[in-house]
Motif scaffolding. Sequence first.
Motif, mmCIF file in Angstrom:
data_model
loop_
_atom_site.group_PDB
_atom_site.id
_atom_site.type_symbol
_atom_site.label_atom_id
_atom_site.label_comp_id
_atom_site.label_asym_id
_atom_site.label_seq_id
_atom_site.Cartn_x
_atom_site.Cartn_y
_atom_site.Cartn_z
ATOM 1 N N GLY A 264 14.651 1.565 -21.309
ATOM 2 C CA GLY A 264 14.194 2.348 -20.178
ATOM 3 C C GLY A 264 13.382 3.551 -20.597
ATOM 4 O O GLY A 264 13.054 3.734 -21.774
ATOM 5 N N VAL A 265 13.049 4.364 -19.633
ATOM 6 C CA VAL A 265 12.255 5.568 -19.872
ATOM 7 C C VAL A 265 13.153 6.641 -20.469
ATOM 8 O O VAL A 265 14.222 6.938 -19.935
ATOM 9 N N LEU A 266 12.720 7.236 -21.583
ATOM 10 C CA LEU A 266 13.530 8.224 -22.296
ATOM 11 C C LEU A 266 13.351 9.629 -21.755
ATOM 12 O O LEU A 266 14.295 10.430 -21.762
ATOM 13 N N ASN A 267 12.137 9.952 -21.340
ATOM 14 C CA ASN A 267 11.852 11.319 -20.896
ATOM 15 C C ASN A 267 11.957 11.415 -19.378
ATOM 16 O O ASN A 267 12.525 10.529 -18.722
ATOM 17 N N TYR A 268 11.422 12.486 -18.818
ATOM 18 C CA TYR A 268 11.522 12.745 -17.386
ATOM 19 C C TYR A 268 10.115 12.858 -16.784
ATOM 20 O O TYR A 268 9.609 13.960 -16.563
ATOM 21 N N PRO A 269 9.465 11.721 -16.534
ATOM 22 C CA PRO A 269 8.091 11.760 -16.002
ATOM 23 C C PRO A 269 8.036 12.529 -14.682
ATOM 24 O O PRO A 269 8.954 12.448 -13.858
ATOM 25 N N SER A 270 6.958 13.245 -14.480
ATOM 26 C CA SER A 270 6.904 14.238 -13.397
ATOM 27 C C SER A 270 6.172 13.776 -12.146
ATOM 28 O O SER A 270 6.036 14.547 -11.199
ATOM 29 N N ASP A 271 5.707 12.528 -12.108
ATOM 30 C CA ASP A 271 4.826 12.133 -10.999
ATOM 31 C C ASP A 271 5.557 12.101 -9.652
ATOM 32 O O ASP A 271 4.908 12.190 -8.609
ATOM 33 N N ASN A 272 6.886 11.963 -9.675
ATOM 34 C CA ASN A 272 7.624 11.986 -8.408
ATOM 35 C C ASN A 272 8.206 13.353 -8.094
ATOM 36 O O ASN A 272 8.964 13.510 -7.133
ATOM 37 N N LYS A 273 7.852 14.338 -8.936
ATOM 38 C CA LYS A 273 8.303 15.724 -8.731
ATOM 39 C C LYS A 273 9.830 15.858 -8.764
ATOM 40 O O LYS A 273 10.396 16.788 -8.193
ATOM 41 N N GLN A 274 10.491 14.930 -9.446
ATOM 42 C CA GLN A 274 11.937 14.987 -9.637
ATOM 43 C C GLN A 274 12.221 14.945 -11.132
ATOM 44 O O GLN A 274 11.513 14.283 -11.879
ATOM 45 N N PHE A 275 13.283 15.630 -11.562
ATOM 46 C CA PHE A 275 13.645 15.608 -12.972
ATOM 47 C C PHE A 275 14.577 14.424 -13.206
ATOM 48 O O PHE A 275 15.797 14.555 -13.348
ATOM 49 N N ASP A 276 13.964 13.215 -13.196
ATOM 50 C CA ASP A 276 14.703 11.991 -13.442
ATOM 51 C C ASP A 276 13.804 11.048 -14.234
ATOM 52 O O ASP A 276 12.719 11.426 -14.671
ATOM 53 N N HIS A 277 14.248 9.825 -14.410
ATOM 54 C CA HIS A 277 13.483 8.869 -15.223
ATOM 55 C C HIS A 277 12.630 7.938 -14.366
ATOM 56 O O HIS A 277 12.107 6.936 -14.876
ATOM 57 N N GLU A 278 12.466 8.250 -13.083
ATOM 58 C CA GLU A 278 11.821 7.319 -12.154
ATOM 59 C C GLU A 278 10.363 7.649 -11.860
ATOM 60 O O GLU A 278 9.691 6.867 -11.197
ATOM 61 N N GLY A 279 9.866 8.784 -12.329
ATOM 62 C CA GLY A 279 8.553 9.259 -11.891
ATOM 63 C C GLY A 279 7.388 8.808 -12.739
ATOM 64 O O GLY A 279 6.476 9.597 -13.019
ATOM 65 N N GLU A 280 7.377 7.557 -13.178
ATOM 66 C CA GLU A 280 6.267 7.054 -14.008
ATOM 67 C C GLU A 280 4.962 6.981 -13.218
ATOM 68 O O GLU A 280 4.960 6.623 -12.038
ATOM 69 N N ARG A 281 3.877 7.250 -13.891
ATOM 70 C CA ARG A 281 2.532 7.061 -13.345
ATOM 71 C C ARG A 281 1.887 5.867 -14.050
ATOM 72 O O ARG A 281 1.951 5.782 -15.282
ATOM 73 N N PRO A 282 1.253 4.966 -13.329
ATOM 74 C CA PRO A 282 0.539 3.872 -14.003
ATOM 75 C C PRO A 282 -0.589 4.423 -14.871
ATOM 76 O O PRO A 282 -1.250 5.396 -14.510
ATOM 77 N N VAL A 283 -0.801 3.810 -16.026
ATOM 78 C CA VAL A 283 -1.808 4.250 -16.994
ATOM 79 C C VAL A 283 -2.657 3.052 -17.419
ATOM 80 O O VAL A 283 -2.395 1.914 -17.032
ATOM 81 N N ALA A 284 -3.666 3.318 -18.238
ATOM 82 C CA ALA A 284 -4.590 2.262 -18.649
ATOM 83 C C ALA A 284 -4.368 1.787 -20.076
ATOM 84 O O ALA A 284 -4.831 0.707 -20.441
ATOM 85 N N SER A 285 -3.667 2.582 -20.902
ATOM 86 C CA SER A 285 -3.490 2.188 -22.298
ATOM 87 C C SER A 285 -2.204 2.784 -22.847
ATOM 88 O O SER A 285 -1.711 3.801 -22.348
ATOM 89 N N VAL A 286 -1.679 2.132 -23.889
ATOM 90 C CA VAL A 286 -0.437 2.582 -24.507
ATOM 91 C C VAL A 286 -0.484 2.321 -26.013
ATOM 92 O O VAL A 286 -1.265 1.492 -26.492
ATOM 93 N N ILE A 287 0.376 3.036 -26.732
ATOM 94 C CA ILE A 287 0.652 2.754 -28.138
ATOM 95 C C ILE A 287 2.015 2.084 -28.183
ATOM 96 O O ILE A 287 2.986 2.602 -27.618
ATOM 97 N N LEU A 288 2.105 0.928 -28.823
ATOM 98 C CA LEU A 288 3.319 0.130 -28.824
ATOM 99 C C LEU A 288 3.948 0.039 -30.206
ATOM 100 O O LEU A 288 3.248 0.025 -31.217
ATOM 101 N N ILE A 289 5.283 -0.048 -30.232
ATOM 102 C CA ILE A 289 6.033 -0.368 -31.438
ATOM 103 C C ILE A 289 6.563 -1.785 -31.269
ATOM 104 O O ILE A 289 7.243 -2.081 -30.289
ATOM 105 N N LYS A 290 6.242 -2.661 -32.222
ATOM 106 C CA LYS A 290 6.646 -4.064 -32.102
ATOM 107 C C LYS A 290 7.253 -4.551 -33.395
ATOM 108 O O LYS A 290 7.101 -3.941 -34.446
ATOM 109 N N LYS A 291 7.953 -5.679 -33.300
ATOM 110 C CA LYS A 291 8.427 -6.372 -34.489
ATOM 111 C C LYS A 291 7.368 -7.358 -34.953
ATOM 112 O O LYS A 291 6.738 -8.027 -34.144
ATOM 113 N N LYS A 292 7.186 -7.446 -36.269
ATOM 114 C CA LYS A 292 6.237 -8.416 -36.795
ATOM 115 C C LYS A 292 6.846 -9.815 -36.756
ATOM 116 O O LYS A 292 8.048 -9.986 -36.879
#
Length: 292
Positions: A264-292
């Motif tokens: 799940g989400v580790l931090n507290y995204p602010s897009d819903n103006k609540q200090f919880d883990h639900e306020g994600e904003r859609p984005v266009a790109s990410v950096i990923l950690i994967k298993k080879k």
Amino acid sequence: MKKIIYLFSSLYFLIISSGMAQSPKDSTAIAQIKWNKHKIEKGIVWKQAHFDDLYQAHQEVNILEIDLNKKKIDIDFAGLATGLELTSEFVKNNDAIGGINGGFFDVKDGGSVTFLKIDNKIVNTTTMNTGEERSDRTNGAIIINGNSGKENIDILGTELTNMNWEDSIDAPDIMVCGPLLIMDEAYVILAKNAFNDNRHPRSAVALNGNKLILMTVDGRSNQSYGMSLPELAYFLKQIGAEKALNLDGGGSTTLVLNTPIKSGVLNYPSDNKQFDHEGERPVASVILIKKK
């Protein structure tokens, strides 16, 4: 890989002076904080800390620290040419261990507004630059290069006058963003403007020897005020960053895990103006950690 030399003027780097907001008290707070540490996989550690008085404010910091010497860990980019997606969905859809939001994007139509190349395919070009100088939000890049059979991660930077910089980078995976915060263990001079100087939620990527650091600072809340970019750079330098790059922040700031130990989400995204883990904003790109 052919060798590329990136030149900077002698005035481009400067150690932060006592005229900035950081103080010895802040340095002590960072040095003495007791991180909540969780081993996620071999070579991946999640670190979380809450500061009651850092930069005279509450601050909430989350870090994923990845040992790049571990052969079974892979770092990848993912991105959309158009459209947007939640960071957590990027992570799940790419069967990743975790990830952080990436570069700046077109809020209306989606897609990155800074150069993004994945597996030698250009996904988006930089459209933020205007006039005869680059935006300082495009003066850095994180690259992944595996030409030699061993994956190498690096953070690069350029002067604002170098308008065609992306074309000179010889790597199959490139994510341009900025401002560049630290290069070769020295602070990068940051322009004085509201984006840099005001406190916001922040996302950053940094290198400390063989370790990759993905870091979020929450903001826009009484529980966590957020940081200016000088404050962010200072924090990263204090925890050992030798190179560091600011990523898209604000409501985009999101750090995610997708493992049996923690999902799940580790931090507290602010897009819903609540200090919880639900306020994600859609984005266009990410950096990923994967298993080879």
